[in-house]
Design an enzyme around this catalytic site. Structure first.
Site, short mmCIF file in Angstrom:
data_model
loop_
_atom_site.label_atom_id
_atom_site.label_comp_id
_atom_site.label_asym_id
_atom_site.label_seq_id
_atom_site.Cartn_x
_atom_site.Cartn_y
_atom_site.Cartn_z
N SER A 14 36.31 35.96 37.45
CA SER A 14 35.12 35.11 37.52
C SER A 14 33.97 35.77 36.77
CB SER A 14 34.79 34.81 38.99
OG SER A 14 34.60 36.01 39.71
N ASP A 187 21.05 40.96 40.51
CA ASP A 187 20.56 39.84 41.31
C ASP A 187 21.11 39.84 42.74
OD1 ASP A 187 23.21 39.20 40.89
OD2 ASP A 187 22.81 37.50 39.57
N HIS A 190 25.76 40.37 40.77
CA HIS A 190 26.29 40.82 39.49
C HIS A 190 25.87 42.25 39.19
CE1 HIS A 190 26.25 36.35 39.23
NE2 HIS A 190 27.51 36.63 38.95
#
Length: 260
Positions: A14, A187, A190
């Site tokens: 992902s 964040d 990530h």
């Protein structure tokens, strides 16, 4: 296809994979270290879970491909571990289904070639407060927790033991850094460059220590066009400087990695 043929390392996952060449990412580190030794290919899809991975598995890794990867590094789990939404929509995948999905992914990849090697990356930790501060427009409520990441990380490790697949326990390795919650994310989810360095170090450790034949450790792979040449930069003693492995040495220095 360009030649000569190098081993292919495919990163499949992902956003942790899709963004792995940004911001000092771990994909960029691997590509740098393995320059002139292996081709590092990204197949990353932000927001995806293990369900969607299964839907495209045979397209990304076709059984009839002329060349199969030497290594596949797989990451799914963080999105799967998100808490279920009342609408039934969203990336959440119940734990038993996640386990079965990862099992299917591992078995399918192993079926492609007897020489293919696989590493699963587990769900990493998250900074819940930072997520709410930075991703409020995307994730308006607390639906991604460190506790759920731990549960899915442990489940992934169990699948790896069952399938005899190598694993990198990101949930544990990242939290070994004392300031991980503030230093390791952009964040809350990530990776920062600091976290990516940890990920790369853990992957390189697996590649160094695995008893695979042939070895995929960078020292064991031949360097492309490594022969001496009169066109190399001249030295003062009348010889020339062979820069074949210079890029690897510089990569290790640049990223602050060990040469072991």
């Amino acid at each position: 296809m360009v030649g000569p043929l190098r081993p292919q390392f495919v990163l499949f996952g992902s956003s942790i994979v899709q963004f792995s060449c940004s911001n000092g990412g771990w994909g960029a580190i691997l590509a740098d270290v393995y320059s002139r030794k292996a081709d590092v290919l990204l197949r990353g899809y932000a927001g995806w879970n293990s369900r969607r991975a299964l839907q495209v598995l045979e397209q990304v890794f076709p059984k009839d491909a002329a060349i199969q990867p030497s290594l596949v590094i797989v990451y799914f789990g963080g999105n799967d571990s998100m808490l279920p939404h009342s609408s039934g929509l969203g990336p959440h995948v119940p734990l038993p289904e996640y386990v079965e999905n990862m099992r299917k992914i591992g078995k399918y990849l192993k079926s492609l070639s007897e020489n293919i090697r696989i590493i699963f990356l587990t769900a990493p930790p998250v900074n819940e407060k930072q997520i709410l501060e930075n991703l409020r427009d995307i994730i308006p409520e607390r639906n991604r927790t460190n506790e759920s990441c731990k549960i899915y990380s442990d489940a992934c490790l169990e699948v790896c033991r069952e399938l005899d697949v190598k694993a990198v326990d990101l949930w544990t390795s990242i939290q070994k850094r004392k300031d991980w919650s503030t230093a390791c994310f952009t964040d809350g989810i990530h990776f920062s460059a600091a976290a990516s360095k940890i990920v790369a170090e853990e992957i390189l450790k697996v590649l160094r220590e695995a008893d695979w034949e042939p070895s995929l450790h960078w020292k064991s792979l031949p360097t492309e066009f490594a022969e001496n040449s009169p066109y190399n930069p001249p030295c003062g003693d009348g010889t020339t400087l062979n820069l074949a492995d210079y890029s690897v040495a510089q990569a290790l220095i640049h990223w602050g990695l060990s040469d072991n």
